[in-house]
Design a protein around this motif. Structure first.
Motif, PDB file in Angstrom:
ATOM      1  N   PHE A  87      58.546  -4.107 -35.086  1.00  0.00           N
ATOM      2  CA  PHE A  87      58.399  -3.668 -33.710  1.00  0.00           C
ATOM      3  C   PHE A  87      58.583  -4.802 -32.701  1.00  0.00           C
ATOM      4  CE2 PHE A  87      56.168  -0.726 -36.433  1.00  0.00           C
ATOM      5  CZ  PHE A  87      56.517   0.507 -35.922  1.00  0.00           C
ATOM      6  N   ASP A  88      58.786  -6.035 -33.177  1.00  0.00           N
ATOM      7  CA  ASP A  88      59.065  -7.136 -32.267  1.00  0.00           C
ATOM      8  C   ASP A  88      60.368  -6.854 -31.516  1.00  0.00           C
ATOM      9  OD1 ASP A  88      56.847  -8.482 -33.281  1.00  0.00           O
ATOM     10  OD2 ASP A  88      58.031  -9.705 -34.660  1.00  0.00           O
ATOM     11  N   PRO A  89      60.438  -7.114 -30.214  1.00  0.00           N
ATOM     12  CA  PRO A  89      61.683  -6.856 -29.478  1.00  0.00           C
ATOM     13  C   PRO A  89      62.905  -7.530 -30.096  1.00  0.00           C
ATOM     14  CG  PRO A  89      59.890  -7.224 -27.937  1.00  0.00           C
ATOM     15  CD  PRO A  89      59.332  -7.508 -29.303  1.00  0.00           C
ATOM     16  N   ALA A  90      62.755  -8.741 -30.618  1.00  0.00           N
ATOM     17  CA  ALA A  90      63.900  -9.410 -31.252  1.00  0.00           C
ATOM     18  C   ALA A  90      64.361  -8.655 -32.487  1.00  0.00           C
ATOM     19  CB  ALA A  90      63.526 -10.851 -31.613  1.00  0.00           C
ATOM     20  N   ASP A 101      59.667 -14.784 -34.495  1.00  0.00           N
ATOM     21  CA  ASP A 101      59.591 -13.482 -33.829  1.00  0.00           C
ATOM     22  C   ASP A 101      60.387 -13.411 -32.531  1.00  0.00           C
ATOM     23  OD1 ASP A 101      57.675 -13.122 -35.848  1.00  0.00           O
ATOM     24  OD2 ASP A 101      56.007 -13.527 -34.489  1.00  0.00           O
ATOM     25  N   GLN A 102      61.059 -14.485 -32.149  1.00  0.00           N
ATOM     26  CA  GLN A 102      61.852 -14.479 -30.923  1.00  0.00           C
ATOM     27  C   GLN A 102      63.336 -14.627 -31.270  1.00  0.00           C
ATOM     28  OE1 GLN A 102      59.852 -17.860 -29.079  1.00  0.00           O
ATOM     29  NE2 GLN A 102      58.853 -16.504 -27.606  1.00  0.00           N
ATOM     30  N   LEU A 103      64.185 -14.131 -30.388  1.00  0.00           N
ATOM     31  CA  LEU A 103      65.627 -14.175 -30.644  1.00  0.00           C
ATOM     32  C   LEU A 103      66.174 -15.538 -30.234  1.00  0.00           C
ATOM     33  CD1 LEU A 103      67.872 -12.368 -31.740  1.00  0.00           C
ATOM     34  CD2 LEU A 103      68.379 -11.683 -29.388  1.00  0.00           C
ATOM     35  N   VAL A 132      78.957 -19.374 -29.110  1.00  0.00           N
ATOM     36  CA  VAL A 132      78.569 -18.598 -27.935  1.00  0.00           C
ATOM     37  C   VAL A 132      77.262 -17.875 -28.242  1.00  0.00           C
ATOM     38  CG1 VAL A 132      79.256 -16.794 -26.330  1.00  0.00           C
ATOM     39  CG2 VAL A 132      80.987 -18.287 -27.352  1.00  0.00           C
ATOM     40  N   ASN A 133      76.274 -18.081 -27.391  1.00  0.00           N
ATOM     41  CA  ASN A 133      74.976 -17.457 -27.605  1.00  0.00           C
ATOM     42  C   ASN A 133      74.709 -16.457 -26.477  1.00  0.00           C
ATOM     43  OD1 ASN A 133      72.379 -16.725 -28.222  1.00  0.00           O
ATOM     44  ND2 ASN A 133      71.532 -18.799 -28.170  1.00  0.00           N
ATOM     45  N   LEU A 134      74.669 -15.184 -26.843  1.00  0.00           N
ATOM     46  CA  LEU A 134      74.432 -14.133 -25.864  1.00  0.00           C
ATOM     47  C   LEU A 134      73.067 -13.468 -26.078  1.00  0.00           C
ATOM     48  CD1 LEU A 134      77.963 -12.455 -25.788  1.00  0.00           C
ATOM     49  CD2 LEU A 134      77.060 -14.286 -24.336  1.00  0.00           C
ATOM     50  N   ALA A 135      72.125 -14.212 -26.631  1.00  0.00           N
ATOM     51  CA  ALA A 135      70.799 -13.658 -26.909  1.00  0.00           C
ATOM     52  C   ALA A 135      70.122 -13.155 -25.641  1.00  0.00           C
ATOM     53  CB  ALA A 135      69.926 -14.709 -27.593  1.00  0.00           C
ATOM     54  N   ALA A 136      70.359 -13.838 -24.515  1.00  0.00           N
ATOM     55  CA  ALA A 136      69.682 -13.464 -23.267  1.00  0.00           C
ATOM     56  C   ALA A 136      70.070 -12.070 -22.797  1.00  0.00           C
ATOM     57  CB  ALA A 136      69.988 -14.488 -22.183  1.00  0.00           C
ATOM     58  N   LEU A 194      62.989 -14.538 -25.849  1.00  0.00           N
ATOM     59  CA  LEU A 194      63.966 -15.537 -26.273  1.00  0.00           C
ATOM     60  C   LEU A 194      63.245 -16.714 -26.896  1.00  0.00           C
ATOM     61  CD1 LEU A 194      66.338 -15.567 -23.175  1.00  0.00           C
ATOM     62  CD2 LEU A 194      66.882 -14.682 -25.468  1.00  0.00           C
ATOM     63  N   HIS A 195      63.837 -17.289 -27.928  1.00  0.00           N
ATOM     64  CA  HIS A 195      63.199 -18.429 -28.581  1.00  0.00           C
ATOM     65  C   HIS A 195      63.048 -19.580 -27.592  1.00  0.00           C
ATOM     66  CE1 HIS A 195      61.795 -20.970 -31.733  1.00  0.00           C
ATOM     67  NE2 HIS A 195      62.746 -21.858 -31.519  1.00  0.00           N
ATOM     68  N   GLY A 196      61.864 -20.134 -27.585  1.00  0.00           N
ATOM     69  CA  GLY A 196      61.545 -21.206 -26.649  1.00  0.00           C
ATOM     70  C   GLY A 196      60.651 -20.756 -25.521  1.00  0.00           C
ATOM     71  N   ALA A 197      60.630 -19.448 -25.270  1.00  0.00           N
ATOM     72  CA  ALA A 197      59.718 -18.939 -24.243  1.00  0.00           C
ATOM     73  C   ALA A 197      58.279 -19.075 -24.737  1.00  0.00           C
ATOM     74  CB  ALA A 197      60.033 -17.483 -23.929  1.00  0.00           C
ATOM     75  N   ALA A 198      57.386 -19.344 -23.817  1.00  0.00           N
ATOM     76  CA  ALA A 198      55.978 -19.503 -24.181  1.00  0.00           C
ATOM     77  C   ALA A 198      55.439 -18.183 -24.723  1.00  0.00           C
ATOM     78  CB  ALA A 198      55.161 -19.958 -22.975  1.00  0.00           C
ATOM     79  N   LYS A 199      54.781 -18.267 -25.867  1.00  0.00           N
ATOM     80  CA  LYS A 199      54.167 -17.076 -26.438  1.00  0.00           C
ATOM     81  C   LYS A 199      52.747 -16.938 -25.915  1.00  0.00           C
ATOM     82  CE  LYS A 199      56.480 -16.623 -30.922  1.00  0.00           C
ATOM     83  NZ  LYS A 199      56.211 -16.526 -32.370  1.00  0.00           N
ATOM     84  N   PRO A 200      52.330 -15.716 -25.623  1.00  0.00           N
ATOM     85  CA  PRO A 200      50.934 -15.549 -25.212  1.00  0.00           C
ATOM     86  C   PRO A 200      50.000 -15.855 -26.377  1.00  0.00           C
ATOM     87  CG  PRO A 200      51.994 -13.417 -25.537  1.00  0.00           C
ATOM     88  CD  PRO A 200      53.074 -14.449 -25.631  1.00  0.00           C
ATOM     89  N   ALA A 201      48.799 -16.272 -26.059  1.00  0.00           N
ATOM     90  CA  ALA A 201      47.832 -16.623 -27.098  1.00  0.00           C
ATOM     91  C   ALA A 201      47.501 -15.425 -27.978  1.00  0.00           C
ATOM     92  CB  ALA A 201      46.554 -17.176 -26.456  1.00  0.00           C
ATOM     93  N   ASP A 202      47.663 -14.235 -27.440  1.00  0.00           N
ATOM     94  CA  ASP A 202      47.328 -13.024 -28.183  1.00  0.00           C
ATOM     95  C   ASP A 202      48.563 -12.369 -28.805  1.00  0.00           C
ATOM     96  OD1 ASP A 202      48.587 -12.199 -25.897  1.00  0.00           O
ATOM     97  OD2 ASP A 202      47.067 -10.722 -25.321  1.00  0.00           O
TER      98      ASP A 202
END
Length: 382
Positions: A140-143, A273-275, A293-297, A305-313
């Motif tokens: 169910f992870d968006p990625a 868990d991130q793209l 070419v990276n079109l993950a965004a 997206l990989h590198g974005a801060a993950k929430p603590a929860d």
């Protein structure tokens, strides 16, 4: 059968350890779920979980040593099983027989014969409108959803290969913290069964039916455990695609879970868990790109997206997404998206890995699956 009629779904958590706490926190965030009972023979563990629930805004749940005690005292709609893995089927069977909906933390069990028995019980229960779901929250992870949709739409072309790595660390203190940890009987295995099975689940979800496994396992960094702390395996799929799986709890200080999916027209990488990467050729005749070419965004929100801060929860949010699916299934009287049969396939691949490592030969996954429905009840750990 327990019913909710759109009202609160009254839940009992069986197993008041760490995973039970995580489920409680997820359920407390769902507007339809209410934890009415905690069940564990350890009274102190029950008290700690009850305090966690009330401390996060929930009502004080009943505390019971057995499921039978909870059923006798409370009206329970849903039983959430968070016991040691080798005790899952027993609690699930008791709950289904009592007419309850059931959620089982992964893996479905450590025994293929017991899991095969539960498949039959779950099918019968589904005909009565009961839900029997197994936690596989990373589907169910968006990625994961974005990559699965791309695969289903054929955007990656013919899937050719995958590389999956679960490079985690578990200290000796982790294994020493409970007598059941690191045992075949109740833990069911080591890094592959407990840490790697979610990634195995994603592999078979994305690449299809696995047909053959060849593997090595080792116990290299821990003492006083029966199971492996490192495994490597090659997996062949019915489509012809090949995958490499690496799972370990001996990668100090603990790195990421990484899944690469490759096809004839595109590739995707999911990292923790991130793209991290996504590219699919716009059409079959598109020229090769001049560079990577990276079109993950364009595929997922910025937060995924990989590198974005993950929430603590983040861990709780993952479970909450699957609980949305489970509640919808209960309301609709339909099976959940991830049932016992799905979980049995991932378990069969893990068992094939262990059997291959023990026998030093390739193992056919279908043969292992057929063993799950062996009626002699023989246990199947090495």
């Amino acid at each position: 059968m327990s019913g909710t009629s759109g009202g609160p779904i009254r839940a009992a958590i069986v197993g008041s350890g760490i995973i039970g706490h995580n489920h409680a926190l997820a359920m407390l965030r769902h507007p339809r779920l209410r934890v009415d009972a905690v069940v564990d023979p350890d009274a102190a563990a029950n008290a700690a979980l009850a305090d966690r629930i009330t401390g996060n805004g929930g009502a004080d749940p009943g505390r019971f040593a057995t499921l039978a005690d909870a059923f006798a005292d409370r009206e329970i709609d849903l039983v959430v099983i968070c016991t040691p893995s080798g005790m899952h089927v027993e609690a699930a069977a008791e709950s289904l027989a009592a007419g309850k909906h059931v959620v089982i933390e992964k893996p479905v069990d450590v025994s293929l014969p017991r899991a095969g028995h539960l498949v039959k019980l779950a099918r019968e229960a589904e005909l009565r409108g009961q839900v029997c779901a197994v936690i596989s929250q990373h589907r169910f992870d968006p990625a994961s959803v974005a990559v699965a949709q791309a695969v289903a739409q054929g955007r990656l072309g013919t899937l050719t290969s995958a590389v999956a790595s679960v490079a985690w660390w578990r200290s000796q203190a982790y294994y020493d913290s409970a007598g059941w940890r690191g045992t075949w009987e109740l833990d069911g295995g080591g890094a592959t069964m407990n840490q790697g099975i979610h990634t195995v689940d994603l592999l078979v979800w994305l690449l299809g039916q696995p047909t053959e496994v060849f593997a090595y396992t080792g116990r290299l960094a821990h003492e006083r455990i029966e199971v492996e702390d490192v495994a490597v395996a090659s997996i062949r799929f019915a489509s012809g695609a090949l995958a490499v799986l690496h799972a370990t709890t001996a990668a100090y200080p603990g790195l990421s879970v990484r899944l690469q999916i490759h096809g004839s027209r595109g590739s995707a990488i999911i990292n923790d868990d991130q793209l991290e990467y996504f590219y699919a050729a716009p059409d079959a005749d598109a020229p090769d790109p001049a560079g990577p070419v990276n079109l993950a965004a364009a595929e997922v929100p910025a937060a995924d997206l990989h590198g974005a801060a993950k929430p603590a929860d983040n861990f709780i949010v993952g479970h909450l997404r699957q609980y949305d699916d489970i509640v919808n299934a209960i309301d609709q009287g339909t099976p959940s998206s991830i049932g016992v049969s799905d979980a049995l396939l991932a378990l069969a691949v893990v068992k094939a890995i262990y059997l291959s490592a023990e026998l030093a030969q390739p193992i056919e996954v279908q043969t292992v699956i057929e063993g799950a429905f062996d009626t002699n009840g023989t246990e199947d750990h090495p």
